[in-house]
Scaffold this motif. Sequence first.
Motif, PDB file in Angstrom:
ATOM      1  N   ILE A  93      10.122   1.938   9.398  1.00 26.70           N
ATOM      2  CA  ILE A  93      11.023   0.799   9.200  1.00 26.70           C
ATOM      3  C   ILE A  93      12.066   0.832  10.305  1.00 26.70           C
ATOM      4  CG2 ILE A  93      12.734  -0.257   7.690  1.00 26.70           C
ATOM      5  CD1 ILE A  93      11.271   1.007   5.336  1.00 26.70           C
ATOM      6  N   ASN A  94      12.244  -0.268  10.969  1.00 25.63           N
ATOM      7  CA  ASN A  94      13.288  -0.412  11.993  1.00 25.63           C
ATOM      8  C   ASN A  94      14.325  -1.394  11.492  1.00 25.63           C
ATOM      9  OD1 ASN A  94      12.037   1.276  13.838  1.00 25.63           O
ATOM     10  ND2 ASN A  94      10.818  -0.390  14.701  1.00 25.63           N
ATOM     11  N   VAL A  95      15.569  -0.974  11.560  1.00 25.71           N
ATOM     12  CA  VAL A  95      16.677  -1.847  11.160  1.00 25.71           C
ATOM     13  C   VAL A  95      17.565  -2.026  12.375  1.00 25.71           C
ATOM     14  CG1 VAL A  95      18.649  -2.118   9.625  1.00 25.71           C
ATOM     15  CG2 VAL A  95      16.586  -0.972   8.800  1.00 25.71           C
ATOM     16  N   GLU A  96      17.825  -3.247  12.714  1.00 29.70           N
ATOM     17  CA  GLU A  96      18.686  -3.543  13.846  1.00 29.70           C
ATOM     18  C   GLU A  96      19.935  -4.234  13.329  1.00 29.70           C
ATOM     19  OE1 GLU A  96      18.452  -6.250  17.820  1.00 29.70           O
ATOM     20  OE2 GLU A  96      16.642  -5.147  17.242  1.00 29.70           O
ATOM     21  N   VAL A  97      21.084  -3.660  13.643  1.00 27.13           N
ATOM     22  CA  VAL A  97      22.360  -4.206  13.172  1.00 27.13           C
ATOM     23  C   VAL A  97      23.128  -4.701  14.386  1.00 27.13           C
ATOM     24  CG1 VAL A  97      24.506  -3.676  11.971  1.00 27.13           C
ATOM     25  CG2 VAL A  97      22.376  -2.593  11.239  1.00 27.13           C
TER      26      VAL A  97
END
Length: 87
Positions: free
Chosen positions: A3-7
């Motif tokens: 899972i990649n989360v970009e903030v």
Amino acid sequence: MKINVEVDCTPLEARQFFGLPDVQPMQTAVMDKLQQQLMANIEKVSPEALMQSWFTFDPKIAERFQDMFVTMAGLGTGLVTRPKDKK
């Protein structure tokens, strides 16, 4: 599973999200204090003040510096020779 989360947020928003304190006022106060100290001590590092502080502890230091530079330039005889005591 990956899972990649970009903030996308500013550093201020990230600090507020994680509950970290705002250190900007403290940083500004420290930098202002540092600037005041630097400006107050700037006269102590001027070439004239440094030379005066170096030459005040020994009145013959100027003569010794001159001898040292003459010796380094090869214009002097090197070591100072003293006349031998007569018996």
